[in-house]
Write a protein that holds these residues in place. Structure first.
Motif, short mmCIF file in Angstrom:
data_model
loop_
_atom_site.label_atom_id
_atom_site.label_comp_id
_atom_site.label_asym_id
_atom_site.label_seq_id
_atom_site.Cartn_x
_atom_site.Cartn_y
_atom_site.Cartn_z
N ALA A 192 42.06 -34.60 -6.63
CA ALA A 192 41.40 -34.38 -5.35
C ALA A 192 40.44 -35.52 -5.06
O ALA A 192 39.96 -36.22 -5.96
N THR A 193 40.16 -35.71 -3.77
CA THR A 193 39.23 -36.72 -3.28
C THR A 193 37.96 -36.02 -2.80
O THR A 193 38.03 -35.01 -2.09
N ASN A 194 36.80 -36.54 -3.17
CA ASN A 194 35.56 -35.86 -2.83
C ASN A 194 35.08 -36.23 -1.42
O ASN A 194 34.04 -36.84 -1.24
N HIS A 195 35.87 -35.82 -0.43
CA HIS A 195 35.46 -35.96 0.97
C HIS A 195 34.67 -34.70 1.34
O HIS A 195 35.24 -33.65 1.62
N HIS A 196 33.36 -34.81 1.37
CA HIS A 196 32.51 -33.64 1.51
C HIS A 196 32.44 -33.08 2.92
O HIS A 196 32.26 -31.88 3.12
N LEU A 197 32.59 -33.95 3.94
CA LEU A 197 32.30 -33.51 5.30
C LEU A 197 33.22 -32.38 5.77
O LEU A 197 32.79 -31.48 6.49
N ARG A 198 34.48 -32.40 5.35
CA ARG A 198 35.41 -31.36 5.79
C ARG A 198 35.05 -29.99 5.20
O ARG A 198 35.65 -28.98 5.58
N ASN A 199 34.08 -29.94 4.28
CA ASN A 199 33.62 -28.67 3.73
C ASN A 199 32.42 -28.09 4.47
O ASN A 199 32.01 -26.97 4.19
N ALA A 200 31.85 -28.84 5.40
CA ALA A 200 30.66 -28.38 6.11
C ALA A 200 31.01 -27.26 7.09
O ALA A 200 32.04 -27.31 7.77
N GLY A 201 30.12 -26.29 7.19
CA GLY A 201 30.32 -25.23 8.15
C GLY A 201 30.44 -25.75 9.57
O GLY A 201 31.22 -25.24 10.38
N SER A 202 29.67 -26.78 9.89
CA SER A 202 29.73 -27.37 11.23
C SER A 202 31.11 -27.92 11.52
O SER A 202 31.67 -27.70 12.61
N HIS A 203 31.68 -28.64 10.56
CA HIS A 203 33.00 -29.23 10.78
C HIS A 203 34.11 -28.19 10.76
O HIS A 203 35.11 -28.32 11.49
N LEU A 204 33.96 -27.14 9.97
CA LEU A 204 34.94 -26.06 9.99
C LEU A 204 34.92 -25.37 11.36
O LEU A 204 35.97 -24.99 11.89
N ALA A 205 33.73 -25.24 11.95
CA ALA A 205 33.63 -24.63 13.28
C ALA A 205 34.25 -25.53 14.34
O ALA A 205 34.95 -25.06 15.26
N ILE A 206 34.01 -26.84 14.23
CA ILE A 206 34.61 -27.79 15.18
C ILE A 206 36.14 -27.74 15.09
O ILE A 206 36.84 -27.70 16.10
N ARG A 207 36.65 -27.73 13.87
CA ARG A 207 38.11 -27.69 13.69
C ARG A 207 38.71 -26.42 14.29
O ARG A 207 39.78 -26.45 14.89
N GLU A 208 38.01 -25.31 14.15
CA GLU A 208 38.49 -24.05 14.71
C GLU A 208 38.50 -24.12 16.23
O GLU A 208 39.44 -23.65 16.89
N LEU A 209 37.47 -24.71 16.83
CA LEU A 209 37.43 -24.84 18.29
C LEU A 209 38.61 -25.67 18.79
O LEU A 209 39.26 -25.31 19.78
N ILE A 210 38.88 -26.78 18.11
CA ILE A 210 39.99 -27.64 18.54
C ILE A 210 41.31 -26.96 18.31
O ILE A 210 42.18 -26.92 19.19
N GLY A 211 41.49 -26.38 17.12
CA GLY A 211 42.76 -25.75 16.78
C GLY A 211 43.10 -24.55 17.63
O GLY A 211 44.28 -24.27 17.88
N SER A 212 42.08 -23.84 18.10
CA SER A 212 42.32 -22.66 18.94
C SER A 212 42.47 -23.00 20.41
O SER A 212 42.65 -22.10 21.25
#
Length: 333
Positions: free
Chosen positions: A118-138
């Motif tokens: 695994a690669t330690n890309h931390h930002l995709r684990n942030a609650g803020s980014h998970l919320a952004i991804r959900e907004l775009i995906g939905s």
């Protein structure tokens, strides 16, 4: 499962050690440092039983099931290959290697050995980014037409060193920050940049390496992405924006290791504050890694993600040096 830390680093002591220890059944057994005194002090300060200066000696410990690699960038490739050959699962800091070929070799070796990489890309684990991804995906903002990343910061003095003056160790803002932005854009848009144009230079900190870069990426969907990364901007703040046919997302101060910042949705209903979970980014990442080792799910960012973020960063660097548009080569991934 017991862990070995390859690198007595600040990110390990500040974030990853804690994130490993909060997972049920995970312990840290050892740390590797090129400097014996530094390694011993690091082990003592962080309650780690064993300290090594020899990688083979650390890897020979059969009780070690996984390693976290956070050394300087030029060491990632040989250290990861050695760990994989020893049958250890690997969490590696970004960028995975100095070249695309190195990164591809690391990931293919892990696949062949049957270990989690695994690669330690931390930002995709942030609650803020998970919320952004959900907004775009939905579909909340419709079809995404453009994105903007501003990740220009003042690199703290204690993190400078090789990052601002040693190209042979992987210094420069492109391998340090552009790789993170590449992964974050890929995470949100679920597509990979096709080609890039860029300009890079020094603005007061870089010594033989770039400390600032701006780039524009073309996406398969037709969206355009603009990014700005720097080590020299003390007051710019960070953020990411997505603009679609039905709305826009404005996120501020979310390009960070902490669960902070604001996310706003703007559409025909006006401006709405978007709530998100404020969990620890690294706790989530290590939990997903442990789950993948146990045979459940996948890491938050796997080896292919690391290859692709490096590929974009390398294309940005080549475009900045050549002054021409550069197609992104993903090495078969």
């Amino acid at each position: 499962m017991r862990w070995g830390l390859i690198g007595a680093s600040r990110i390990a002591s500040s974030y990853v050690i804690d994130a490993i220890r909060v997972q049920p059944g995970l312990e840290i057994q050892s740390v590797l440092s090129s400097d014996a005194a530094r390694g011993e002090a690091f082990a003592r300060d962080n309650n780690i039983p064993d300290s090594y200066t020899d990688l083979d000696a650390l890897l020979a410990d059969d009780s070690i099931g996984a390693v976290y690699i956070s050394t300087t960038n030029e060491k990632h490739h040989p250290q990861a290959l050695a760990a994989i050959a020893a049958g250890k699962h690997v969490l590696c800091e970004k960028p995975l290697g100095m070249t695309l070929a190195e990164a591809v070799e690391m990931v293919r070796a892990a696949e062949d050995k049957g270990v989690v990489f695994a690669t330690n890309h931390h930002l995709r684990n942030a609650g803020s980014h998970l919320a952004i991804r959900e907004l775009i995906g939905s579909g909340r903002i419709g079809k995404v037409m453009s994105a903007r990343v501003f990740h220009a910061v003042n690199l703290p003095e204690h993190l400078r060193g090789w990052r601002i003056n040693d190209a042979s160790a992987g210094g420069g803002v492109i391998p340090d920050i552009t790789v993170h932005d590449a992964d974050t854009i890929r995470f949100h848009l679920a597509e990979d940049p096709i080609d890039v144009v860029a300009k890079a230079g020094t603005s007061g900190m870089g010594e033989g390496v770039e400390d600032s870069v701006m780039s524009v990426w073309s996406m398969p969907s037709g969206a355009m992405v603009q990014t700005h990364e720097s080590f020299t901007h003390g007051f710019a703040g960070t953020g990411i924006e997505f603009h679609g046919t039905d709305g826009s997302i404005f996120a501020r101060n979310v390009m960070t290791q902490e669960p902070v910042g604001t996310v706003k949705l703007v559409d025909t209903n006006g401006e709405t504050d978007v709530a998100y979970d404020s969990h620890n980014l690294y706790h989530r990442a290590l939990g997903l890694f442990a789950g993948a080792v146990a045979g459940s799910g996948r890491p938050s960012a796997d080896g292919a993600d690391g290859v692709k973020s490096l590929a974009v960063a390398l294309a940005v660097r080549e475009a900045a040096r050549s002054g021409k548009a550069v197609d992104v080569d993903y090495g078969g991934f």
